[in-house]
Enzyme design. Structure first.
Site, PDB file in Angstrom:
ATOM      1  N   LYS A   1       0.828  -1.216   0.000  1.00  0.00           N
ATOM      2  CA  LYS A   1       0.000   0.000   0.000  1.00  0.00           C
ATOM      3  C   LYS A   1       0.856   1.257   0.000  1.00  0.00           C
ATOM      4  O   LYS A   1       0.653   2.161  -0.816  1.00  0.00           O
ATOM      5  CB  LYS A   1      -0.899   0.010   1.245  1.00  0.00           C
ATOM      6  CG  LYS A   1      -1.580   1.350   1.488  1.00  0.00           C
ATOM      7  CD  LYS A   1      -2.438   1.343   2.738  1.00  0.00           C
ATOM      8  CE  LYS A   1      -1.782   1.769   3.999  1.00  0.00           C
ATOM      9  NZ  LYS A   1      -1.644   3.224   4.224  1.00  0.00           N
ATOM     10  N   ASN A   2       1.800   1.333   0.918  1.00  0.00           N
ATOM     11  CA  ASN A   2       2.513   2.599   1.087  1.00  0.00           C
ATOM     12  C   ASN A   2       3.511   2.876  -0.031  1.00  0.00           C
ATOM     13  O   ASN A   2       3.939   4.019  -0.205  1.00  0.00           O
ATOM     14  CB  ASN A   2       3.169   2.673   2.477  1.00  0.00           C
ATOM     15  CG  ASN A   2       2.108   2.834   3.560  1.00  0.00           C
ATOM     16  OD1 ASN A   2       0.955   3.180   3.266  1.00  0.00           O
ATOM     17  ND2 ASN A   2       2.475   2.578   4.802  1.00  0.00           N
TER      18      ASN A   2
ATOM     19  N   ARG B   1      -3.971   9.937   3.869  1.00  0.00           N
ATOM     20  CA  ARG B   1      -2.762  10.699   4.133  1.00  0.00           C
ATOM     21  C   ARG B   1      -1.955  10.938   2.855  1.00  0.00           C
ATOM     22  O   ARG B   1      -1.383  12.005   2.632  1.00  0.00           O
ATOM     23  CB  ARG B   1      -1.921   9.920   5.157  1.00  0.00           C
ATOM     24  CG  ARG B   1      -0.631  10.566   5.531  1.00  0.00           C
ATOM     25  CD  ARG B   1      -0.863  11.802   6.340  1.00  0.00           C
ATOM     26  NE  ARG B   1       0.370  12.443   6.755  1.00  0.00           N
ATOM     27  CZ  ARG B   1       0.414  13.622   7.329  1.00  0.00           C
ATOM     28  NH1 ARG B   1      -0.689  14.271   7.579  1.00  0.00           N
ATOM     29  NH2 ARG B   1       1.556  14.145   7.683  1.00  0.00           N
TER      30      ARG B   1
ATOM     31  N   CYS C   1      -5.204   8.088   9.061  1.00  0.00           N
ATOM     32  CA  CYS C   1      -5.500   7.589  10.406  1.00  0.00           C
ATOM     33  C   CYS C   1      -5.189   8.666  11.438  1.00  0.00           C
ATOM     34  O   CYS C   1      -4.268   9.460  11.266  1.00  0.00           O
ATOM     35  CB  CYS C   1      -4.670   6.334  10.681  1.00  0.00           C
ATOM     36  SG  CYS C   1      -5.092   4.964   9.594  1.00  0.00           S
TER      37      CYS C   1
ATOM     38  N   ARG D   1      -0.556  15.388  12.959  1.00  0.00           N
ATOM     39  CA  ARG D   1       0.216  14.871  11.806  1.00  0.00           C
ATOM     40  C   ARG D   1       0.668  16.059  10.958  1.00  0.00           C
ATOM     41  O   ARG D   1       0.091  16.339   9.908  1.00  0.00           O
ATOM     42  CB  ARG D   1      -0.610  13.863  10.992  1.00  0.00           C
ATOM     43  CG  ARG D   1      -0.931  12.607  11.768  1.00  0.00           C
ATOM     44  CD  ARG D   1      -1.591  11.541  10.915  1.00  0.00           C
ATOM     45  NE  ARG D   1      -0.667  10.863  10.021  1.00  0.00           N
ATOM     46  CZ  ARG D   1      -0.956   9.771   9.319  1.00  0.00           C
ATOM     47  NH1 ARG D   1      -2.150   9.233   9.410  1.00  0.00           N
ATOM     48  NH2 ARG D   1      -0.069   9.217   8.510  1.00  0.00           N
ATOM     49  N   PRO D   2       1.698  16.767  11.393  1.00  0.00           N
ATOM     50  CA  PRO D   2       2.126  17.972  10.673  1.00  0.00           C
ATOM     51  C   PRO D   2       2.792  17.649   9.337  1.00  0.00           C
ATOM     52  O   PRO D   2       3.207  16.506   9.101  1.00  0.00           O
ATOM     53  CB  PRO D   2       3.136  18.618  11.626  1.00  0.00           C
ATOM     54  CG  PRO D   2       3.636  17.512  12.479  1.00  0.00           C
ATOM     55  CD  PRO D   2       2.578  16.454  12.528  1.00  0.00           C
ATOM     56  N   ILE D   3       2.904  18.687   8.459  1.00  0.00           N
ATOM     57  CA  ILE D   3       3.645  18.511   7.199  1.00  0.00           C
ATOM     58  C   ILE D   3       4.773  19.560   7.103  1.00  0.00           C
ATOM     59  O   ILE D   3       5.185  19.942   6.013  1.00  0.00           O
ATOM     60  CB  ILE D   3       2.728  18.528   5.945  1.00  0.00           C
ATOM     61  CG1 ILE D   3       1.909  19.829   5.863  1.00  0.00           C
ATOM     62  CG2 ILE D   3       1.842  17.325   5.891  1.00  0.00           C
ATOM     63  CD1 ILE D   3       1.247  20.042   4.492  1.00  0.00           C
TER      64      ILE D   3
ATOM     65  N   ASP E   1       3.634   0.456  12.130  1.00  0.00           N
ATOM     66  CA  ASP E   1       2.425  -0.077  11.502  1.00  0.00           C
ATOM     67  C   ASP E   1       2.156  -1.537  11.878  1.00  0.00           C
ATOM     68  O   ASP E   1       1.139  -2.110  11.463  1.00  0.00           O
ATOM     69  CB  ASP E   1       2.500   0.087   9.968  1.00  0.00           C
ATOM     70  CG  ASP E   1       2.499   1.549   9.566  1.00  0.00           C
ATOM     71  OD1 ASP E   1       2.102   2.395  10.389  1.00  0.00           O
ATOM     72  OD2 ASP E   1       2.925   1.862   8.430  1.00  0.00           O
TER      73      ASP E   1
ATOM     74  N   ARG F   1      -8.947  -0.177   3.660  1.00  0.00           N
ATOM     75  CA  ARG F   1      -8.001   0.777   3.091  1.00  0.00           C
ATOM     76  C   ARG F   1      -6.682   0.102   2.755  1.00  0.00           C
ATOM     77  O   ARG F   1      -5.940   0.586   1.892  1.00  0.00           O
ATOM     78  CB  ARG F   1      -7.708   1.905   4.094  1.00  0.00           C
ATOM     79  CG  ARG F   1      -8.826   2.888   4.261  1.00  0.00           C
ATOM     80  CD  ARG F   1      -8.369   4.009   5.157  1.00  0.00           C
ATOM     81  NE  ARG F   1      -7.046   4.439   4.757  1.00  0.00           N
ATOM     82  CZ  ARG F   1      -6.174   5.068   5.541  1.00  0.00           C
ATOM     83  NH1 ARG F   1      -6.500   5.350   6.772  1.00  0.00           N
ATOM     84  NH2 ARG F   1      -4.993   5.420   5.097  1.00  0.00           N
TER      85      ARG F   1
HETATM   86  N1  EPU Z   1       6.281  14.430  11.265  1.00  0.00           N
HETATM   87  C1  EPU Z   1       6.521  15.736  11.566  1.00  0.00           C
HETATM   88  N2  EPU Z   1       6.569  16.648  10.539  1.00  0.00           N
HETATM   89  C2  EPU Z   1       6.371  16.275   9.249  1.00  0.00           C
HETATM   90  C3  EPU Z   1       6.124  14.922   8.938  1.00  0.00           C
HETATM   91  C4  EPU Z   1       6.080  14.012   9.979  1.00  0.00           C
HETATM   92  O1  EPU Z   1       6.701  16.094  12.720  1.00  0.00           O
HETATM   93  O2  EPU Z   1       6.426  17.137   8.360  1.00  0.00           O
HETATM   94  C5  EPU Z   1       6.225  13.424  12.358  1.00  0.00           C
HETATM   95  C6  EPU Z   1       4.862  12.736  12.467  1.00  0.00           C
HETATM   96  O3  EPU Z   1       3.956  13.482  13.241  1.00  0.00           O
HETATM   97  C7  EPU Z   1       5.240  11.394  13.075  1.00  0.00           C
HETATM   98  C8  EPU Z   1       6.634  11.113  12.496  1.00  0.00           C
HETATM   99  O4  EPU Z   1       7.134  12.377  12.050  1.00  0.00           O
HETATM  100  O5  EPU Z   1       5.333  11.524  14.459  1.00  0.00           O
HETATM  101  C9  EPU Z   1       6.670  10.150  11.327  1.00  0.00           C
HETATM  102  O6  EPU Z   1       5.753  10.565  10.343  1.00  0.00           O
HETATM  103  P1  EPU Z   1       5.932  10.165   8.792  1.00  0.00           P
HETATM  104  O7  EPU Z   1       5.961  11.413   8.007  1.00  0.00           O
HETATM  105  O8  EPU Z   1       7.077   9.220   8.657  1.00  0.00           O
HETATM  106  O9  EPU Z   1       4.571   9.398   8.509  1.00  0.00           O
HETATM  107  P2  EPU Z   1       3.656   9.493   7.236  1.00  0.00           P
HETATM  108  O10 EPU Z   1       4.476   9.668   6.031  1.00  0.00           O
HETATM  109  O11 EPU Z   1       2.539  10.425   7.487  1.00  0.00           O
HETATM  110  C10 EPU Z   1       3.804   6.945   6.685  1.00  0.00           C
HETATM  111  C11 EPU Z   1       2.837   5.825   6.488  1.00  0.00           C
HETATM  112  C12 EPU Z   1       2.218   5.438   7.820  1.00  0.00           C
HETATM  113  C13 EPU Z   1       3.325   5.072   8.806  1.00  0.00           C
HETATM  114  C14 EPU Z   1       4.376   6.191   8.893  1.00  0.00           C
HETATM  115  C15 EPU Z   1       5.582   5.817   9.720  1.00  0.00           C
HETATM  116  C16 EPU Z   1       2.065   6.168   4.249  1.00  0.00           C
HETATM  117  C17 EPU Z   1       0.964   6.572   3.338  1.00  0.00           C
HETATM  118  N3  EPU Z   1       1.811   6.235   5.553  1.00  0.00           N
HETATM  119  O12 EPU Z   1       3.046   8.034   7.212  1.00  0.00           O
HETATM  120  O13 EPU Z   1       1.465   4.268   7.545  1.00  0.00           O
HETATM  121  O14 EPU Z   1       2.792   4.851  10.080  1.00  0.00           O
HETATM  122  O15 EPU Z   1       4.837   6.533   7.578  1.00  0.00           O
HETATM  123  O16 EPU Z   1       6.205   4.685   9.218  1.00  0.00           O
HETATM  124  O17 EPU Z   1       3.127   5.766   3.803  1.00  0.00           O
HETATM  125  C18 EPU Z   1      -0.268   2.715   7.817  1.00  0.00           C
HETATM  126  O18 EPU Z   1       0.075   2.193   6.743  1.00  0.00           O
HETATM  127  O19 EPU Z   1      -1.076   2.177   8.624  1.00  0.00           O
HETATM  128  C19 EPU Z   1       0.286   4.010   8.183  1.00  0.00           C
HETATM  129  C20 EPU Z   1      -0.279   4.794   9.075  1.00  0.00           C
END
Ligand code: EPU
Length: 428
Positions: free
Chosen positions: A22-23, A93, A117, A122-124, A305, A397
Site C-alpha cells: 500500500k505505502n 494521508r 488515520c 500529523r504535521p507537514i 504499523d 483501506r
Molecule cells: N512528522 C513531523 N513533521 C512532518 C512529517 C512528519 O513532525 O512534516 C512526524 C509525524 O507526526 C510522526 C513522524 O514524524 O510523528 C513520522 O511521520 P511520517 O511522516 O514518517 O509518517 P507518514 O508519512 O505520514 C507513513 C505511512 C504510515 C506510517 C508512517 C511511519 C504512508 C501513506 N503512511 O506516514 O502508515 O505509520 O509513515 O512509518 O506511507 C499505515 O500504513 O497504517 C500508516 C499509518
C-alpha cells in the site's frame, strides 16, 4: 457499514500470497504525473487507498485504465488541473504526495491538507521545509495548501525528524528540479527505495535510497515505464502475527524476507519458528508464547504499523510485555477495544504495559484505524466465541481480500455487508 464476523479458535494453516505494498503504491501513483508518457503499474493492491489515489489522478485529467485487477495503465499526458479538493484529499494521508508530484510537474500545486488515520497531530512542516529549500513558496489559504515556484532548484535538505512522507514528497518535487538535491536524515523504508527504483526506471537519477542520505540529480524529462510494486511488508507481518496468535503454521508467499527482519526477530522472541526462503517464509507457533519488549521506530526498526498487531499477540503471551510507540504521539486508541475482549493493557502516553491473559473473549468491537482494525481481527481469530469487528472501512483501506485470504487459511470469518464507504472502483 460493513463488519467482519469471526468465530475464533481455528489455528491457521496453508499458504497466503501477499499483495503489493500500500505505502509504495500510493507514492508510485502520483509519481506517474512526472512522466511524459504512459506508465503501467503491476502488482497493485486492490484496496481503497489505491482506488482513491487513482481517482485523484483521473480527476486531474490522467487516463486511468485497469488492465486487470492488479495492473493499471496510466496516461498522464492529459493532466490539466493542479488542484486536489478537500472531499477527496481528506480520505487518505497519501494525498499529500500530489503536492510534491504536481509541484515537480507544473511548478504549482493546490492540495487540501491530507486526512488519514488519527494518531494525534500529523504535521507537514518537513514537507514544506523541503519544498521551500527547492525554491517554492508554500501558503495556506481557504483550507488549501498552495505551492508554486518560478523555478525549482536542487538544494540540501536536512529533515529535523525522520519522515516517510516528507522524504517521498521532496523526492517527487526534486526529480525534475535543476541541479542536485541532497536529503539528509531521510527515511529508509522499503517504499522509499521502491519509489526511487520506479523513478529511476523512468530516467531519473536518484542514488542512496534506503540509506539516510538520498542524492537526486534533476533531469529534464521522464519516460514511461512498466513497474511492479514491492510486496507489502505490513500485510505480510500481519499474517505472520495471525499465524502466531492462532498457534498455526503457514507459508507467507510473495515477500522480500529482508523487509521483514525486525518483525521476524520479534515473533521468534515471542515463541514462533520461522524458516526463510527466497520469496516466502514458513511461520509456526506450537508452544507457549512469551511476552517481550517492543520499541517501534523508523526502518529498519520494528515498524509502528505493526504495533497494534504485536500488541494483540502479546495480550495472549505469558508474562508482562512493554510496547513503546516511538513514531506517533497517540497510537494506542484501539487498546480500549482489546480490553473489552479481556486483554489486560495499561497505557501511559506512548507506552503500553501488557499482562498476558490465557484467552480473549469474542464480543462486538470497532476498528479505530487501519492497523488497529487488523489487530482486532487477530484478536478475534484467537478469541473464544464470536467477535464482530465494525468500522471495517478502515481495514479495507490497506488489506486486499482479507476475508478470502484468512478463509483460505482455515479461519471462520465473513463480511456482513458488501458495500464499502470508500470508492472501490475507478475506470478510465
Ligand atoms: N512528522 C513531523 N513533521 C512532518 C512529517 C512528519 O513532525 O512534516 C512526524 C509525524 O507526526 C510522526 C513522524 O514524524 O510523528 C513520522 O511521520 P511520517 O511522516 O514518517 O509518517 P507518514 O508519512 O505520514 C507513513 C505511512 C504510515 C506510517 C508512517 C511511519 C504512508 C501513506 N503512511 O506516514 O502508515 O505509520 O509513515 O512509518 O506511507 C499505515 O500504513 O497504517 C500508516 C499509518
Amino acid at each position: 457499514m460493513g463488519k467482519f464476523i469471526i468465530n475464533g479458535g481455528n489455528p491457521l494453516n496453508g499458504t497466503v500470497k501477499i499483495s503489493g505494498a500500500k505505502n509504495a503504491a500510493v507514492a508510485l501513483i502520483p509519481a506517474v504525473l512526472l512522466s511524459d508518457d504512459i506508465c503501467v503499474l503491476e502488482n497493485m493492491p486492490a484496496i481503497s487507498d489505491v482506488s482513491i489515489a487513482l481517482f485523484i489522478l483521473s480527476e486531474l485529467g490522467a487516463n486511468v485504465k485497469y488492465i486487470n485487477k492488479n495492473t493499471v495503465e496510466i496516461d498522464p499526458r492529459g493532466v490539466h488541473s493542479f488542484t486536489v479538493l478537500k472531499e477527496i484529499s481528506e480520505k487518505m494521508r497519501a494525498s499529500c504526495y500530489f503536492l510534491g508530484a504536481l509541484l515537480g510537474r507544473n511548478k504549482k500545486a493546490r492540495v487540501a491538507p491530507p486526512g488519514g488515520c488519527d494518531f494525534g497531530v500529523r504535521p507537514i512542516d518537513q514537507h514544506i521545509k523541503g519544498f521551500s529549500a527547492l525554491g517554492a513558496t508554500v501558503t495556506f489559504e481557504g483550507g488549501m495548501v498552495d505551492a508554486f515556484a518560478k523555478e525549482l532548484k536542487g538544494a540540501a535538505v536536512y529533515l529535523d525528524r525522520v519522515s516517510v512522507g516528507a522524504t517521498i514528497n521532496i523526492m517527487l518535487a526534486a526529480v525534475k528540479a535543476n541541479g542536485l538535491t541532497v536529503i539528509e536524515n531521510a527515511a529508509k523504508e522499503p517504499h522509499i527505495v521502491d519509489l526511487a527504483n520506479f523513478l529511476n526506471s523512468m530516467g531519473a537519477d536518484i542514488m542512496g535510497a534506503g540509506t539516510d542520505v538520498i542524492k537526486i540529480k534533476g533531469v529534464s524529462r521522464l519516460n514511461g515505464s512498466t513497474y511492479s510494486v514491492i510486496p507489502d511488508q505490513i500485510e505480510a507481518g500481519t499474517y505472520m502475527a495471525a499465524a502466531v496468535i492462532t498457534h498455526g503454521d503457514i507459508i507467507v508467499d510473495n515477500i522480500i524476507p529482508k523487509h521483514l527482519e525486525s518483525i521476524t526477530a520479534k515473533l521468534i522472541e515471542i515463541g514462533a519458528s520461522v524458516e526463510e526462503y527466497d520469496e516466502s517464509l514458513r511461520i509456526s507457533a506450537k508452544g507457549d508464547l512469551k511476552g517481550c519488549v517492543v520499541n517501534t521506530m523508523p526502518h529498519p526498526g520494528f515498524p509502528t504499523d505493526m504495533q497494534p498487531q504485536i500488541t494483540a499477540v502479546l495480550s495472549v503471551s505469558n508474562g508482562v510485555s512493554i510496547v513503546n510507540e516511538g513514531v506517533w504521539d497517540n497510537r494506542f486508541k484501539y487498546v480500549d477495544q482489546l480490553t473489552v475482549m479481556g486483554a489486560k493493557i495499561q497505557v501511559d502516553g506512548k507506552v503500553a504495559i501488557i499482562t498476558g491473559t490465557e484467552k480473549l473473549k469474542g464480543c462486538p468491537v470497532s476498528a479505530t484505524d487501519l492497523r488497529a482494525g487488523a489487530a482486532l481481527v487477530l484478536a478475534g481469530l484467537a478469541a473464544d466465541g464470536t467477535t464482530t469487528v465494525g468500522n471495517i472501512k478502515y481495514i479495507e483501506r490497506g488489506y486486499e481480500n482479507i476475508v478470502e485470504k484468512l478463509t483460505a487459511l482455515g479461519a471462520d470469518i465473513k463480511r456482513e455487508d458488501e458495500k464499502s464507504d470508500y470508492i472501490t472502483t475507478v475506470t478510465a
